[in-house]
Scaffold this motif. Structure first.
Motif, short mmCIF file in Angstrom:
data_model
loop_
_atom_site.label_atom_id
_atom_site.label_comp_id
_atom_site.label_asym_id
_atom_site.label_seq_id
_atom_site.Cartn_x
_atom_site.Cartn_y
_atom_site.Cartn_z
N ASP A 189 -4.78 -2.65 8.61
CA ASP A 189 -6.17 -3.08 8.61
C ASP A 189 -6.83 -2.50 9.86
O ASP A 189 -6.69 -3.03 10.96
CB ASP A 189 -6.26 -4.60 8.61
N PHE B 271 -9.40 7.43 5.73
CA PHE B 271 -10.42 7.31 4.68
C PHE B 271 -9.96 6.31 3.61
O PHE B 271 -10.73 5.45 3.17
CB PHE B 271 -10.68 8.69 4.06
N VAL B 272 -8.69 6.42 3.20
CA VAL B 272 -8.16 5.54 2.16
C VAL B 272 -8.04 4.11 2.67
O VAL B 272 -8.41 3.15 1.97
CB VAL B 272 -6.80 6.07 1.67
N GLU B 273 -7.53 3.95 3.90
CA GLU B 273 -7.31 2.60 4.44
C GLU B 273 -8.61 1.81 4.56
O GLU B 273 -8.62 0.58 4.45
CB GLU B 273 -6.62 2.68 5.80
N ARG B 274 -9.70 2.50 4.82
CA ARG B 274 -11.00 1.82 4.97
C ARG B 274 -11.58 1.38 3.63
O ARG B 274 -12.55 0.61 3.61
CB ARG B 274 -11.98 2.73 5.69
N ARG B 275 -11.02 1.86 2.53
CA ARG B 275 -11.66 1.63 1.23
C ARG B 275 -10.81 0.85 0.23
O ARG B 275 -11.26 0.59 -0.87
CB ARG B 275 -12.10 2.97 0.61
N ILE B 276 -9.59 0.51 0.59
CA ILE B 276 -8.78 -0.26 -0.35
C ILE B 276 -8.70 -1.72 0.12
O ILE B 276 -8.91 -2.03 1.30
CB ILE B 276 -7.37 0.33 -0.51
N GLN B 277 -8.37 -2.59 -0.79
CA GLN B 277 -8.40 -4.02 -0.51
C GLN B 277 -7.24 -4.47 0.37
O GLN B 277 -7.41 -5.32 1.26
CB GLN B 277 -8.37 -4.81 -1.83
N THR C 127 -9.77 -2.43 10.94
CA THR C 127 -10.73 -3.28 11.65
C THR C 127 -10.03 -4.16 12.69
O THR C 127 -10.65 -4.63 13.64
CB THR C 127 -11.50 -4.17 10.67
N ASP D 213 0.85 -1.20 0.00
CA ASP D 213 0.00 0.00 0.00
C ASP D 213 0.89 1.24 0.00
O ASP D 213 1.17 1.83 1.05
CB ASP D 213 -0.92 -0.03 1.23
#
Length: 474
Positions: free
Chosen positions: A243, A232-238, A245, A185
């Motif tokens: 992580d 914002f970016v970390e929550r939306r990329i694969q 969460t 990433d």
């Protein structure tokens, strides 16, 4: 494991190596006290930037492999420092030494992969070795410079040691097998690095520039925006760098919050404590008037007390549980700050109070990362440990700057030689220690709410064969 302990002794020694040499470094490169602040600031800022990235790459490509990369960079940086022709090149070497702080997260992942059930004990030993090494390094570098008088030779000693570590890591340290699959990433790494550097630079320079200076405001607000964009970016990329969460799903969030509180009250309050030792009440209006050499010995005593705490941390966690051990350490830390306030004018009791706080810090240094390693998913131990270390370091740096602001609120005017200067009062130190006391109590409450994952049972090499007695019982 034995080699990793030796490696952490060397890592701690290198981290404590520079403080006694700051005056000699200033004379060598003809720079003042303001510029010398960057000797440690450059290292701290770059650790915040590089440790999460190296740890994440370790989760993806192998922790031993990244430990080799980190130790190689530190060795190169150490030789640059030893042979630097200018102060700018010296600071470049200090930046290259920043991967030193990634040793522990990578080693934590290795010892967990080696044996999950004994990982907590191994982590306590590694942290203890780091703490002891820092005390030895601070003492040894000053003694060597006093005996040799050549700064280059003194700086070359840790460079040679780290260089010898590189081939031994390659040959003797086993590689981990669990991998975090996905892509690197790059965007997340850039946003996190830029955001943390901006915020911490703004906070660290606020004492010089002023908290309401446009540069300070721009760096802090700009860094905060970058960190918000990173979330914002970390929550939306694969395949995110972190992580997010994991912080709620796997029980990592509360230990990291505890690490923030720990860093704030321990590292943020240390400057005030050491200033109190050196201050002369007749000259400065505060302090115990202890000579610098004696104060250095007291700092080593504090480090040895922390080392003792790391030795008993795992045993305490096994006896009363890790959450209760964290809570107890928080209460003891609060008691040490209370005692420092009560006995600020009595040298022996004040030093004893500091030592009690050192034992508490050692327990937290051993128990908190062990909880993080145990709760982390097997393929994310490196990044989880890196988040713990980064949060603690960043909180300590930010708290130090905020406490400096707090101390400016309690000053008195002193007149000498027809000039008037602002002078700190004992109340400014008491205010810092009182805030640290409150933070330690919050840490104790947070500690009780932490939940620890039970380690997996050790696999059996072969199934048990029935005996004559078991057949007869059947």
């Amino acid at each position: 494991m034995g080699f990793l302990v030796v490696m952490e002794l060397g890592s701690g020694a290198l981290q404590g190596w520079f403080s006694p040499l700051l005056a000699a470094i200033g004379q060598q490169f003809d720079v003042g006290a303001g510029a010398l602040n960057w000797v440690n600031a450059m290292y701290m800022l770059m650790t915040v930037a590089c440790v999460p990235i190296l740890a994440k790459l370790g989760d993806m490509f192998g922790h031993k492999r990244l430990l080799v990369v980190a130790s190689t960079l530190v060795a190169v940086g150490s030789f640059v420092v030893a042979f630097a022709p200018s102060f700018e090149v010296f600071l470049l070497g200090r930046a290259l030494q920043a991967p030193l702080a990634a040793f522990l997260p990578l080693e934590f992942a290795i010892v967990r992969a080696r044996d999950e059930r004994s990982a907590s004990k191994s982590i306590g030993v590694l942290v203890g070795a780091l703490t002891l090494g820092a005390a030895v390094g601070s003492l040894l570098s000053g003694l060597l410079f006093g005996a040799i008088g050549d700064l280059g030779i003194v700086l070359l000693i840790p460079a040679v040691f780290i260089a010898l570590c590189v081939p031994v890591v390659v040959l003797l340290v086993p590689e981990t097998t669990v991998r975090r699959h996905g892509r690197v990433d790059v965007i997340g790494a850039i946003l996190l690095t830029a955001g943390l550097l901006a915020v911490l630079t703004g906070v660290s320079k606020a004492g010089t520039w002023g908290w309401f200076d446009l540069r300070t405001i721009a760096l802090i607000l700009g860094g905060t925006v970058l960190l918000a964009l990173w979330v914002f970016v970390e929550r939306r990329i694969q395949d995110p760098l972190v992580d997010l969460t994991m912080l709620t799903r796997d029980g990592i969030g509360l230990p990291i919050i505890a690490s923030v509180l720990f860093g704030a009250q321990t590292y943020g309050g240390q400057t005030a404590s050491f200033l109190w030792l050196l201050g002369d009440s007749a000259r400065d209006g505060y302090g115990l008037g202890i000579a610098p050499a004696t104060a250095g010995a007291i700092i080593v005593l504090y480090a040895l007390a922390a080392f003792l705490g790391t030795l008993i941390g795992d045993r305490l966690a096994r006896r009363i549980s890790a959450p209760r051990a964290i809570a107890l350490a928080g209460v003891v830390a609060a008691a040490s700050f209370a005692l420092m306030i009560c006995f600020a004018g009595v040298s022996a009791l004040f030093i004893t109070s500091m030592a009690i706080g050192g034992v508490s810090a050692g327990v937290l240094l051993a128990v908190l990362p062990a909880v993080v390693v145990r709760n982390a998913p097997a393929d994310s131990v490196g990044i989880a440990s890196a988040l713990f270390n980064t949060a603690r370091t960043a909180a300590g740096a930010a708290a130090g700057a905020v406490f400096a602001l707090v101390m400016t609120l309690f000053v008195t005017a002193s007149t000498a030689d027809a000039t008037t200067d602002a002078q700190s009062t004992p109340l400014s130190f008491f205010a810092v220690w009182a805030i640290c006391l409150a933070i330690a109590l919050v840490l104790a409450v947070v500690g009780l709410r932490i939940r620890v994952t039970t380690p997996a049972a050790a696999p059996q090499s072969a199934p048990d064969l029935p005996t004559a007695q078991t057949i007869e019982d059947r």
